[in-house]
Design a protein around this motif. Structure first.
Motif, mmCIF file in Angstrom:
data_model
loop_
_atom_site.group_PDB
_atom_site.id
_atom_site.type_symbol
_atom_site.label_atom_id
_atom_site.label_comp_id
_atom_site.label_asym_id
_atom_site.label_seq_id
_atom_site.Cartn_x
_atom_site.Cartn_y
_atom_site.Cartn_z
ATOM 1 N N SER A 104 -0.533 -5.844 3.446
ATOM 2 C CA SER A 104 -1.184 -5.955 2.134
ATOM 3 C C SER A 104 -0.916 -4.694 1.322
ATOM 4 O O SER A 104 -1.637 -4.383 0.387
ATOM 5 C CB SER A 104 -2.690 -6.161 2.313
ATOM 6 O OG SER A 104 -2.932 -7.337 3.038
ATOM 7 N N ASP A 105 0.128 -3.967 1.678
ATOM 8 C CA ASP A 105 0.444 -2.660 1.131
ATOM 9 C C ASP A 105 1.559 -2.770 0.103
ATOM 10 O O ASP A 105 2.662 -3.226 0.422
ATOM 11 C CB ASP A 105 0.864 -1.760 2.301
ATOM 12 C CG ASP A 105 1.022 -0.310 1.924
ATOM 13 O OD1 ASP A 105 1.186 -0.005 0.728
ATOM 14 O OD2 ASP A 105 1.000 0.530 2.845
ATOM 15 N N SER A 106 1.307 -2.310 -1.106
ATOM 16 C CA SER A 106 2.313 -2.390 -2.169
ATOM 17 C C SER A 106 3.504 -1.474 -1.917
ATOM 18 O O SER A 106 4.527 -1.600 -2.595
ATOM 19 C CB SER A 106 1.683 -2.049 -3.522
ATOM 20 O OG SER A 106 1.236 -0.701 -3.537
ATOM 21 N N ASP A 107 3.406 -0.576 -0.932
ATOM 22 C CA ASP A 107 4.540 0.292 -0.612
ATOM 23 C C ASP A 107 5.770 -0.500 -0.175
ATOM 24 O O ASP A 107 6.882 0.017 -0.194
ATOM 25 C CB ASP A 107 4.178 1.284 0.499
ATOM 26 C CG ASP A 107 3.185 2.341 0.033
ATOM 27 O OD1 ASP A 107 2.998 2.488 -1.193
ATOM 28 O OD2 ASP A 107 2.600 3.015 0.900
ATOM 29 N N PHE A 108 5.580 -1.753 0.211
ATOM 30 C CA PHE A 108 6.703 -2.572 0.670
ATOM 31 C C PHE A 108 7.383 -3.336 -0.466
ATOM 32 O O PHE A 108 8.318 -4.098 -0.236
ATOM 33 C CB PHE A 108 6.252 -3.526 1.783
ATOM 34 C CG PHE A 108 5.846 -2.790 3.021
ATOM 35 C CD1 PHE A 108 6.787 -2.111 3.785
ATOM 36 C CD2 PHE A 108 4.527 -2.751 3.419
ATOM 37 C CE1 PHE A 108 6.413 -1.408 4.917
ATOM 38 C CE2 PHE A 108 4.139 -2.053 4.549
ATOM 39 C CZ PHE A 108 5.089 -1.382 5.301
ATOM 40 N N THR A 109 6.952 -3.120 -1.697
ATOM 41 C CA THR A 109 7.546 -3.780 -2.854
ATOM 42 C C THR A 109 9.050 -3.487 -2.970
ATOM 43 O O THR A 109 9.852 -4.428 -3.090
ATOM 44 C CB THR A 109 6.805 -3.389 -4.146
ATOM 45 O OG1 THR A 109 5.429 -3.755 -4.003
ATOM 46 C CG2 THR A 109 7.396 -4.057 -5.369
#
Length: 166
Positions: A104-109
């Protein structure tokens, strides 16, 4: 015919255990099976931490390979970096038709965008609180809350109630 090919796609499943509840595992893998074969199943986290106890009990059941990522500095993203490095190695291997990124981490965008730029499909899985940037970077994004057993039972009950109202 296209659906059969899609189901046969080799998928790399990469799970951010620090950011995903173990209660979603059963529903998660049932959903992934609809899109292809989970050829690689890796889960990243600091396995010396008590917070991952829930995952430890189901590693064998789902043939998950735990990848140790020590938290060298509190508050840093060691787990994220390990997952991203492995994802790039798997991407460049040319052996996969798609990736399932579970976080659920936006760092993986940027990772999702890079995988898609290489022509592979990206299935994202995360909580309803997942930032929109990551959700939009995936070809398809599914909420883990909708894959859990209680949610399935609620949907079945709601569908049954709706059917009897006619």
């Amino acid at each position: 015919m296209a659906i059969d090919n899609m189901r046969q796609a080799k998928l790399a499943v990469l799970i951010d255990a620090d950011n995903t509840s173990a209660t979603a595992a059963q529903g998660l893998f049932e959903e992934i099976a609809k899109y292809g074969v989970a050829s690689v199943k890796r889960i990243y986290g600091d396995w010396s931490s008590q917070t991952l106890n829930g995952w430890r009990s189901i590693l064998l059941k789902h043939a998950l390979v735990p990848i140790q990522q020590f938290a060298y500095t509190k508050g840093k993203d060691a787990t994220d970096m390990g997952l991203i490095i492995d994802a790039m190695d798997l991407l460049y291997s040319g052996n996969f038709g798609g990736f399932c990124l579970v976080s659920s981490d936006s760092d993986f965008t940027p990772l999702a965008a890079r995988i898609r730029a290489a022509g592979l499909v990206v299935y994202g899985f995360g909580r309803k609180t997942t930032p929109e940037a990551f959700r939009q970077a995936c070809d398809k994004f599914l909420y883990l809350e909708n894959l859990s057993e209680p949610a399935k039972n609620e949907k079945a009950t709601s569908a049954a109630e709706a059917g009897t109202a006619d």
